[in-house]
Scaffold this motif. Structure first.
Motif, PDB file in Angstrom:
ATOM      1  N   ASN A 255       0.842  -1.203   0.000  1.00  0.00           N
ATOM      2  CA  ASN A 255       0.000   0.000   0.000  1.00  0.00           C
ATOM      3  C   ASN A 255       0.872   1.246   0.000  1.00  0.00           C
ATOM      4  O   ASN A 255       2.100   1.159   0.101  1.00  0.00           O
TER       5      ASN A 255
ATOM      6  N   ALA B 159      -8.689   7.866   6.025  1.00  0.00           N
ATOM      7  CA  ALA B 159     -10.088   7.622   5.638  1.00  0.00           C
ATOM      8  C   ALA B 159     -10.953   7.249   6.830  1.00  0.00           C
ATOM      9  O   ALA B 159     -12.159   7.493   6.812  1.00  0.00           O
TER      10      ALA B 159
ATOM     11  N   ARG C  72     -16.257  11.855  -2.251  1.00  0.00           N
ATOM     12  CA  ARG C  72     -16.289  10.400  -2.374  1.00  0.00           C
ATOM     13  C   ARG C  72     -16.816   9.822  -1.068  1.00  0.00           C
ATOM     14  O   ARG C  72     -16.653  10.430  -0.018  1.00  0.00           O
TER      15      ARG C  72
ATOM     16  N   MET D 166     -16.262   8.100   1.875  1.00  0.00           N
ATOM     17  CA  MET D 166     -15.072   7.682   2.613  1.00  0.00           C
ATOM     18  C   MET D 166     -15.323   6.338   3.279  1.00  0.00           C
ATOM     19  O   MET D 166     -16.404   6.070   3.785  1.00  0.00           O
ATOM     20  N   GLY D 167     -14.346   5.468   3.213  1.00  0.00           N
ATOM     21  CA  GLY D 167     -14.522   4.122   3.745  1.00  0.00           C
ATOM     22  C   GLY D 167     -15.040   3.156   2.701  1.00  0.00           C
ATOM     23  O   GLY D 167     -15.285   1.990   2.986  1.00  0.00           O
ATOM     24  N   PHE D 168     -15.220   3.696   1.457  1.00  0.00           N
ATOM     25  CA  PHE D 168     -15.662   2.825   0.362  1.00  0.00           C
ATOM     26  C   PHE D 168     -14.603   2.762  -0.731  1.00  0.00           C
ATOM     27  O   PHE D 168     -13.913   3.754  -0.989  1.00  0.00           O
ATOM     28  N   GLY D 169     -14.512   1.629  -1.386  1.00  0.00           N
ATOM     29  CA  GLY D 169     -13.603   1.486  -2.525  1.00  0.00           C
ATOM     30  C   GLY D 169     -12.214   1.065  -2.079  1.00  0.00           C
ATOM     31  O   GLY D 169     -11.827   1.273  -0.925  1.00  0.00           O
TER      32      GLY D 169
ATOM     33  N   TYR E 238     -24.092   2.156  -9.745  1.00  0.00           N
ATOM     34  CA  TYR E 238     -22.784   2.845  -9.834  1.00  0.00           C
ATOM     35  C   TYR E 238     -21.745   2.087  -9.021  1.00  0.00           C
ATOM     36  O   TYR E 238     -20.656   1.773  -9.495  1.00  0.00           O
ATOM     37  N   PHE E 239     -22.082   1.736  -7.779  1.00  0.00           N
ATOM     38  CA  PHE E 239     -21.115   1.093  -6.882  1.00  0.00           C
ATOM     39  C   PHE E 239     -20.893  -0.360  -7.296  1.00  0.00           C
ATOM     40  O   PHE E 239     -19.781  -0.880  -7.177  1.00  0.00           O
TER      41      PHE E 239
ATOM     42  N   LYS F 248     -18.631  -0.261 -10.449  1.00  0.00           N
ATOM     43  CA  LYS F 248     -17.239   0.115 -10.121  1.00  0.00           C
ATOM     44  C   LYS F 248     -16.656  -0.752  -9.014  1.00  0.00           C
ATOM     45  O   LYS F 248     -15.536  -0.524  -8.547  1.00  0.00           O
TER      46      LYS F 248
ATOM     47  N   ASN G  43     -14.488  -0.621   2.967  1.00  0.00           N
ATOM     48  CA  ASN G  43     -13.159  -1.112   3.300  1.00  0.00           C
ATOM     49  C   ASN G  43     -12.953  -1.044   4.808  1.00  0.00           C
ATOM     50  O   ASN G  43     -13.887  -0.719   5.553  1.00  0.00           O
TER      51      ASN G  43
HETATM   52  C1  SDX Z   1      -6.797   2.158   2.906  1.00  0.00           C
HETATM   53  O1  SDX Z   1      -3.854   0.149  -0.471  1.00  0.00           O
HETATM   54  C2  SDX Z   1      -4.221  -0.325   0.670  1.00  0.00           C
HETATM   55  O2  SDX Z   1      -4.102  -1.526   0.928  1.00  0.00           O
HETATM   56  C3  SDX Z   1      -4.793   0.674   1.641  1.00  0.00           C
HETATM   57  C4  SDX Z   1      -5.372   0.109   2.930  1.00  0.00           C
HETATM   58  C5  SDX Z   1      -4.308  -0.507   3.806  1.00  0.00           C
HETATM   59  O3  SDX Z   1      -4.674  -1.349   4.642  1.00  0.00           O
HETATM   60  O4  SDX Z   1      -3.127  -0.073   3.715  1.00  0.00           O
HETATM   61  O5  SDX Z   1      -6.351  -0.875   2.610  1.00  0.00           O
HETATM   62  C6  SDX Z   1      -6.049   1.203   3.757  1.00  0.00           C
HETATM   63  O6  SDX Z   1      -6.240   3.151   2.505  1.00  0.00           O
HETATM   64  C7  SDX Z   1      -8.205   1.817   2.499  1.00  0.00           C
HETATM   65  C8  SDX Z   1      -8.813   2.887   1.526  1.00  0.00           C
HETATM   66  C9  SDX Z   1      -9.290   4.067   2.374  1.00  0.00           C
HETATM   67  N1  SDX Z   1      -9.720   5.180   1.503  1.00  0.00           N
HETATM   68  C10 SDX Z   1     -10.988   5.540   1.390  1.00  0.00           C
HETATM   69  O7  SDX Z   1     -11.929   4.923   1.882  1.00  0.00           O
HETATM   70  C11 SDX Z   1     -11.179   6.833   0.592  1.00  0.00           C
HETATM   71  C12 SDX Z   1     -12.323   6.642  -0.399  1.00  0.00           C
HETATM   72  N2  SDX Z   1     -11.884   5.686  -1.411  1.00  0.00           N
HETATM   73  C13 SDX Z   1     -11.300   6.223  -2.616  1.00  0.00           C
HETATM   74  O8  SDX Z   1     -10.675   7.448  -2.548  1.00  0.00           O
HETATM   75  C14 SDX Z   1     -10.683   5.157  -3.524  1.00  0.00           C
HETATM   76  O9  SDX Z   1     -11.568   4.131  -3.574  1.00  0.00           O
HETATM   77  C15 SDX Z   1      -9.310   4.632  -3.206  1.00  0.00           C
HETATM   78  C16 SDX Z   1      -8.316   5.707  -3.023  1.00  0.00           C
HETATM   79  C17 SDX Z   1      -9.357   3.792  -1.972  1.00  0.00           C
HETATM   80  C18 SDX Z   1      -8.870   3.739  -4.373  1.00  0.00           C
HETATM   81  O10 SDX Z   1      -8.738   4.572  -5.465  1.00  0.00           O
HETATM   82  P1  SDX Z   1      -8.307   3.976  -6.892  1.00  0.00           P
HETATM   83  O11 SDX Z   1      -7.999   2.537  -6.832  1.00  0.00           O
HETATM   84  O12 SDX Z   1      -7.269   4.892  -7.474  1.00  0.00           O
HETATM   85  O13 SDX Z   1      -9.644   4.062  -7.675  1.00  0.00           O
HETATM   86  P2  SDX Z   1     -10.081   5.325  -8.472  1.00  0.00           P
HETATM   87  O14 SDX Z   1      -9.883   6.552  -7.629  1.00  0.00           O
HETATM   88  O15 SDX Z   1      -9.439   5.270  -9.808  1.00  0.00           O
HETATM   89  O16 SDX Z   1     -11.639   5.057  -8.584  1.00  0.00           O
HETATM   90  C19 SDX Z   1     -12.130   4.192  -9.600  1.00  0.00           C
HETATM   91  C20 SDX Z   1     -13.518   4.748  -9.913  1.00  0.00           C
HETATM   92  C21 SDX Z   1     -13.490   6.252 -10.177  1.00  0.00           C
HETATM   93  O17 SDX Z   1     -14.580   6.548 -11.044  1.00  0.00           O
HETATM   94  P3  SDX Z   1     -14.216   6.744 -12.645  1.00  0.00           P
HETATM   95  O18 SDX Z   1     -13.159   7.858 -12.708  1.00  0.00           O
HETATM   96  O19 SDX Z   1     -13.677   5.415 -13.108  1.00  0.00           O
HETATM   97  O20 SDX Z   1     -15.515   7.155 -13.262  1.00  0.00           O
HETATM   98  O21 SDX Z   1     -14.371   4.568  -8.746  1.00  0.00           O
HETATM   99  C22 SDX Z   1     -14.755   5.843  -8.239  1.00  0.00           C
HETATM  100  C23 SDX Z   1     -13.809   6.870  -8.828  1.00  0.00           C
HETATM  101  O22 SDX Z   1     -14.465   8.121  -8.965  1.00  0.00           O
HETATM  102  N3  SDX Z   1     -14.610   5.759  -6.799  1.00  0.00           N
HETATM  103  C24 SDX Z   1     -15.475   6.258  -5.926  1.00  0.00           C
HETATM  104  C25 SDX Z   1     -14.942   5.920  -4.670  1.00  0.00           C
HETATM  105  N4  SDX Z   1     -13.803   5.254  -4.816  1.00  0.00           N
HETATM  106  C26 SDX Z   1     -13.590   5.164  -6.151  1.00  0.00           C
HETATM  107  N5  SDX Z   1     -16.628   6.934  -6.090  1.00  0.00           N
HETATM  108  C27 SDX Z   1     -17.258   7.296  -4.942  1.00  0.00           C
HETATM  109  N6  SDX Z   1     -16.798   7.008  -3.682  1.00  0.00           N
HETATM  110  C28 SDX Z   1     -15.664   6.332  -3.529  1.00  0.00           C
HETATM  111  N7  SDX Z   1     -15.220   6.039  -2.293  1.00  0.00           N
END
Ligand code: SDX
Length: 429
Positions: free
Chosen positions: A232, A267, A299, A301-304, A352-353, A356, A361
């Motif tokens: 990560n 997050a 976005r 938070m806590g999703f994806g 949407y969810f 994608k 998480n």
């Molecule tokens: C952790 O890497 C790890 O292992 C991290 C972790 C660990 O233990 O170390 O697991 C801990 O960091 C968990 C993640 C915590 N973050 C969040 O919850 C923040 C919200 N999530 C996002 O910002 C996002 O999902 C990420 C950062 C976690 C992942 O981003 P990616 O893989 O770069 O995906 P992306 O940003 O390219 O999104 C893909 C698509 C996009 O839409 P399109 O441009 O393709 O149209 O999905 C959408 C994004 O807009 N999307 C979301 C979303 N996350 C992705 N839309 C709405 N809400 C969201 N949370």
């Protein structure tokens, strides 16, 4: 017979070796690409790039599987404890009874920090974010423990590793106490790791502190869930910092700085703030719409997740832990939990969810749990850093011991100005 992939582009070609892992995707070794073709690969965000070889953690994002040295996170969380998981991550095997006893003894007796660290803290503002304090105080350990900064000495590396695992809870508790204006509480050697942390955070000199075993068990399990997670962003930061030969304390401080970001470890704090902003279930559709709106940076938070395209296995265990803690504390109908569960239900049925592959998480339920345990929101990522320290340290040790280890130095695609001559100021437009 070494399998290979042939790269051909016009008159450029390269034979690229294929390498197989134990499980998971194979890799194409592109080290020879630039030398043979003059081409770089391009992969900002490293979506298709393996930065290293590792034996520590494996994630199957499609199946929602997380293994530490081959053991699944649900079995470790249900049947083990955090220091046992630390031993497993560091040494590669579950400890025997005597190995565990020795490891617990060593960690326990490194939990105190140099007394002058107390004065170091008084330099911070009381309202400083505890993560700012953690970045500063963990980095400052380099100024106190020179006898464990020689990274070429395996003994010093292990001493530094034990010190990091043992002292980050103490520094985190001190950051909390300083933040709330209460006196620091010294670690106690008669308590378990999680009990000791809760005691250092919540005990006050005026009365005995009663440790609730259910809450201590939940704290220990939360540490296990956050211990390590492959390459990560923050772990990659620690590896890159370590590749220059920087001392382990400085590398972990770099990892803490990276973890702080809301897209990563921050997050959990952002998720709870989001649930508070939503407030009631009837406002969920408004926020779901914002999350889908390309023009809105919001976005959920806590999703994806970059890797999990299925349910994060840690989130399931965290949700169960959340219910256990709320039940133990007699917290019924927690409005934040109500909103979280409704939000999860709606999102998991929304096209949407689904399209994608966005699932809750580890950070989605952790905030509600940590708030119920008594921590303020700004302490959530600090707790993540305390737990992740063992993962960072284990990955750092693996990198240092890797014979292929070299300083990390990526290249770039340059799209800036071509070479041009200097213009005197009176000749500029
Ligand atoms: C952790 O890497 C790890 O292992 C991290 C972790 C660990 O233990 O170390 O697991 C801990 O960091 C968990 C993640 C915590 N973050 C969040 O919850 C923040 C919200 N999530 C996002 O910002 C996002 O999902 C990420 C950062 C976690 C992942 O981003 P990616 O893989 O770069 O995906 P992306 O940003 O390219 O999104 C893909 C698509 C996009 O839409 P399109 O441009 O393709 O149209 O999905 C959408 C994004 O807009 N999307 C979301 C979303 N996350 C992705 N839309 C709405 N809400 C969201 N949370």
């Amino acid at each position: 017979m070494t399998e290979s992939a042939k790269f051909v582009l016009g008159d450029k070609n390269a034979e690229l070796q294929l390498r197989h892992g134990t499980i998971g995707p194979d890799v194409v070794d592109i080290a020879a690409l630039y030398k043979n073709t003059g081409l770089f690969t391009y992969d900002p965000g490293f979506t298709s790039t393996a930065s290293c070889e590792s034996k520590i953690t494996y994630i199957d994002g499609d199946e929602g599987v997380l293994l530490h040295r081959g053991y699944s996170i649900d079995q470790l969380a249900e049947r083990g404890d955090f220091l046992e998981t630390c031993y497993l991550l560091l040494y590669g095997e579950l400890p025997t009874a005597s190995e565990k006893e020795d490891f617990v003894y060593r960690v326990t007796r490194h939990t105190m920090v140099h007394e002058q660290m107390s004065r170091f803290y008084t330099g911070f503002r009381r309202d400083a974010h505890p993560m700012a304090v953690m970045v500063g105080s963990v980095g400052a350990l380099s100024a106190f423990y020179h006898d464990s900064t020689d990274i070429t000495d395996p003994h010093q590396r292990m001493v530094a590793s034990i010190r990091m695992i043992a002292k980050t809870p103490t520094l985190a508790a001190m950051a909390y106490k300083y933040h709330v204006g209460q006196p620091f509480v010294y670690p106690r050697n008669d308590l378990t790791y999680a009990e000791n942390f809760l005691h250092m955070c919540f005990a006050v000199p005026c009365e005995p502190y009663h440790i609730n075993p259910t809450l201590a068990k939940a704290m220990d399990r939360i540490f296990i869930l956050h211990a390590d997670h492959e390459q990560n962003a923050s772990t990659s930061t620690v590896r890159l910092a370590g590749s220059s030969g920087a001392n382990p304390f400085a590398c972990i401080a770099a990892g803490i700085a990276c973890l702080w970001g809301p897209a990563h470890g921050g997050a959990n704090e952002a998720a709870l703030n989001m649930l508070g902003e939503i407030g009631t279930k009837d406002r969920i559709p408004e926020f779901i719409a914002r999350a889908k709106d390309k023009n809105d940076p919001f976005r959920l938070m806590g999703f994806g997740h970059r890797v999990y395209k299925n349910y994060d296995p840690r989130a399931k265990i965290m949700q169960q832990t959340c219910h256990e803690v709320l039940d133990e504390l007699g917290i019924k109908d927690d409005p934040l939990l109500e909103v979280a569960m409704e939000l999860e239900h709606i999102a998991l049925h929304d096209d949407y969810f689904i399209e994608k592959k966005l699932y809750p998480n580890v950070d989605f339920y952790s905030g509600i749990t940590l708030k119920a345990l008594g921590f303020p929101t700004e302490m959530f990522t600090v707790l993540f850093a305390v737990a992740r320290t063992v993962g960072w340290i284990a990955q750092w040790n693996e990198m240092i011991e890797d014979p292929q280890q070299r300083i990390g130095r990526p290249r770039q695609l340059y799209t800036g100005a071509p070479r041009r001559d200097y213009l005197a100021i009176d000749q500029r437009a």
